[in-house]
Design a protein around this motif. Structure first.
Motif, PDB file in Angstrom:
ATOM      1  N   PRO A  57      -6.458   7.671  -3.068  1.00 11.98           N
ATOM      2  CA  PRO A  57      -5.577   7.552  -1.908  1.00 11.98           C
ATOM      3  C   PRO A  57      -6.025   8.481  -0.789  1.00 11.98           C
ATOM      4  O   PRO A  57      -6.763   9.432  -1.004  1.00 11.98           O
ATOM      5  N   ARG A  92       0.838  -1.193   0.000  1.00 12.72           N
ATOM      6  CA  ARG A  92       0.000   0.000   0.000  1.00 12.72           C
ATOM      7  C   ARG A  92       0.881   1.255   0.000  1.00 12.72           C
ATOM      8  O   ARG A  92       0.663   2.190  -0.759  1.00 12.72           O
ATOM      9  N   VAL A 140       1.450   4.277  -2.844  1.00  9.39           N
ATOM     10  CA  VAL A 140       1.340   5.718  -2.576  1.00  9.39           C
ATOM     11  C   VAL A 140       2.535   6.455  -3.174  1.00  9.39           C
ATOM     12  O   VAL A 140       2.388   7.426  -3.915  1.00  9.39           O
ATOM     13  N   ARG A 151      -3.598  -0.894  -5.640  1.00  3.18           N
ATOM     14  CA  ARG A 151      -4.685  -0.565  -4.714  1.00  3.18           C
ATOM     15  C   ARG A 151      -5.896  -1.456  -4.961  1.00  3.18           C
ATOM     16  O   ARG A 151      -6.531  -1.949  -4.023  1.00  3.18           O
ATOM     17  N   ALA A 161      -1.892   8.719   4.386  1.00  2.00           N
ATOM     18  CA  ALA A 161      -1.418   7.806   3.345  1.00  2.00           C
ATOM     19  C   ALA A 161      -0.017   7.314   3.624  1.00  2.00           C
ATOM     20  O   ALA A 161       0.330   6.176   3.316  1.00  2.00           O
TER      21      ALA A 161
END
Length: 519
Positions: free
Chosen positions: A487, A460, A464, A478, A493
């Motif tokens: 996001p 994850r 980002v 994602r 994030a």
RNA sequence: GUCGAGGUAGCUCAGUCGGUUAGAGCGAGGGAUUCAUAACCCCUAGGUCGGCGGUUCAACUCCGCCCCUCGGCACCA
């Protein structure tokens, strides 16, 4: 070192001549500007990104003539080829300006001229120069070979005509102060030093018009003087404000130029002087805010050879993307070309990087993670039972990443993001969840759940940080992790622990299929 | 000529404030493993860190000179 956000950013590319097709070098510039814009948007900033085409040069007239088409039609078709790069390169610019075809530009640049004139910085003087009729351009004595035109081997004629001059000399001290104080920042610093040396050598006034006849009637007219057109650089530099509707001082102009926190021009090293000296001087004269940062990139060679204008090795960006994919091309340009330096666009290395890094390291990490979650925890991201080594790493990475972007070192930013990928692959082997899954004791089950959570969370985070460079890939990650497409806000994030427990993963197609090397 | 950037393992490159066995990726060799796109992970590869001299207890990292590559030096992406 989190910089305050949100803030307002205006990011531009240079506008290229359209006498030739776009090549991979300009594609890199587009991608760099796009990456910067996407990064700022990711942080929640108010961003405007611009690109476009420089169409008023005499070169375009000549190229059109060679093609046997009238100039406007030729220029229109060429400009379309540049704008068409948006899809294959997945660019996110908000606006595209064409300097010969849009009224906002002619009107804005006229206003800019008048503002400089009102300041008393423009006057008419006799200009004498050596002019080659064949080239239709002036030559400095130093550029001649034995006093003859290097192209036509003919003796240029001494031409004298009235031109308008801009009083650049007036701004020497101010420009110097801007550069020295860093109020106008040039990165990397090497280019700043070159400009500093140039300015210290003294600034002479600049001719900013041509006779209409010599310009073949093509270009933007000088206000109140039908006999002259603006020198293309004066008109081209103006695009950065005319696109925002400087002519009417519209909302966009106020918002993204006057009230902006950052006015960033991404340019090639060959035109830094125009952007670091002439452009600020014009703005100073006209009383407009100056750019804050010039991001200067080097030139690209192709397979080790210089990009020849018509030499045939000018790689077509659309073609290269068609063969290798958008994200692999963006990735190669961002990571494997050192920021600020000349680089080599080596197709075989692009393929290697795509296989070894994108497919084997990143793609495979996603696949193994998602597969294990699907198999061992019924497809839901499990809850961790203790803290692993990643929380501290996450802090470090965010810091390094922001620092890299603060200096526009986008290659370093990619490398920083990649440390997560490396760490996760190593972590997978160290914890060996596939072994844990075969045991039945509570400790093993807890360790299994924690590890799978960590891998999902690492991915994850990677998504980002990689989103500005690999927008499509980041979205795929994602999706397969069962996260929402959008996001989270930057702080959330980038913090370790953002993957929602219970998110349902999807075992999708491999992120990067391995292509065979190009012939 | 002058200014600037480079010259580090076969290739592409990292090397912060000078400090102990000079690093990464690719390629090559070996090993381990099976969750995964034969991918991941580990080990090895023995490179005068362009050359010569100097400063220092210690220099790839500072100073001087020299060699090579690329680029800027007024209107040329």
């Amino acid at each position: 070192m989190t910089t305050p956000s949100p803030s307002r950013h205006y990011v531009t590319t240079a506008i290229p001549y359209v006498n030739a097709r776009p090549h991979i070098g300009f594609a890199m510039e587009l991608v760099m500007a796009d990456v910067i814009a996407r990064y700022r948007r990711l942080r929640g900033d108010d961003v405007r990104a611009l690109t476009g085409t420089d169409e008023n040069a005499l070169k375009n007239v000549q190229a059109a003539e060679q093609a046997g088409i009238d100039t406007a039609t030729f220029v229109q078709a060429q400009a379309a080829a540049f704008e068409a790069l948006r899809e294959p390169l997945n660019l996110s610019f908000d606006d595209f300006i064409r300097t010969s075809a849009q009224r906002r530009h002619a009107r804005g640049v006229t206003k800019l001229w008048q503002a400089c004139a009102a300041r008393g910085d423009i006057d008419k003087r006799a200009y004498r120069g050596l002019y080659c009729v064949g080239c239709e351009q002036f030559y400095a004595p130093a550029d001649l070979v034995d006093g003859r035109c290097p192209e036509h081997d003919s003796e240029p004629e001494l031409v004298e005509e009235d031109n308008y001059f801009f009083r650049l000399s007036r701004y020497e001290a101010q420009i110097l102060a801007l550069l020295e104080s860093g109020r106008l920042r040039i990165v990397p610093e090497g280019y700043r030093n070159e400009i500093l040396a140039f300015v210290r050598g003294g600034l002479a006034d600049l001719s900013i018009s041509r006779s209409r006849a010599r310009a073949r009637g093509w270009g933007i007219g000088v206000p109140d003087d039908p006999s002259q057109v603006m020198y293309v650089w004066f008109d081209a530099l103006g695009n950065y404000v005319t696109a925002l509707d400087y002519a009417d001082e519209g909302d966009d102009y106020v918002r993204y130029w006057v009230d902006s926190d950052a006015r960033v021009h991404v340019i090639g090293k060959g035109i830094t002087r125009f952007h670091a000296v002439y452009w600020p001087a014009i703005l100073l004269s006209a009383g407009l805010p100056l750019p804050t940062t010039l991001v200067v990139h080097g030139y690209l060679t192709v397979d080790g050879r210089k990009i020849g204008k018509s030499l045939g090795n000018a790689i077509d960006p659309e073609d290269i993307v068609a063969r290798h994919g958008t994200d692999p091309v963006r990735y190669f340009l961002c990571r494997h070309v050192r920021f600020g330096r000349d680089g080599d666009f080596h197709e075989a290395r692009l393929v290697t990087a795509t296989h070894a890094e994108l497919a084997d390291q990143l793609g495979n990490l996603l696949r193994r993670t998602v597969s294990m979650i699907a198999r061992y925890t019924d497809g839901g991201v499990p809850a961790p039972t203790d803290d692993g080594p990643f929380a501290a790493l996450a802090v470090q990475i965010r810091d390094d990443y922001e620092r890299a972007f603060a200096d526009y070192r986008i290659d370093d930013a990619v490398r920083t993001a990649w440390t997560i990928v490396d760490a996760a692959n190593r972590h997978a082997v160290e914890r060996a969840p596939w072994k844990l899954a075969k045991r039945d004791d509570p400790a093993a089950r807890a360790a299994l759940r924690t590890t799978l959570y960590e891998l999902a969370e690492a991915l994850r985070l990677a998504a980002v940080y990689l989103a500005p460079f690999l927008p499509y890939t980041a979205a795929q990650i994602r999706h397969q992790l069962g996260l929402s497409p959008a996001p989270e806000p930057w702080d959330a994030a980038t913090r370790w622990g953002g993957v929602p427990v219970g998110a349902t993963v999807t075992v999708g197609e491999p992120l990067f299929a391995k292509t065979s090397p190009a012939a």
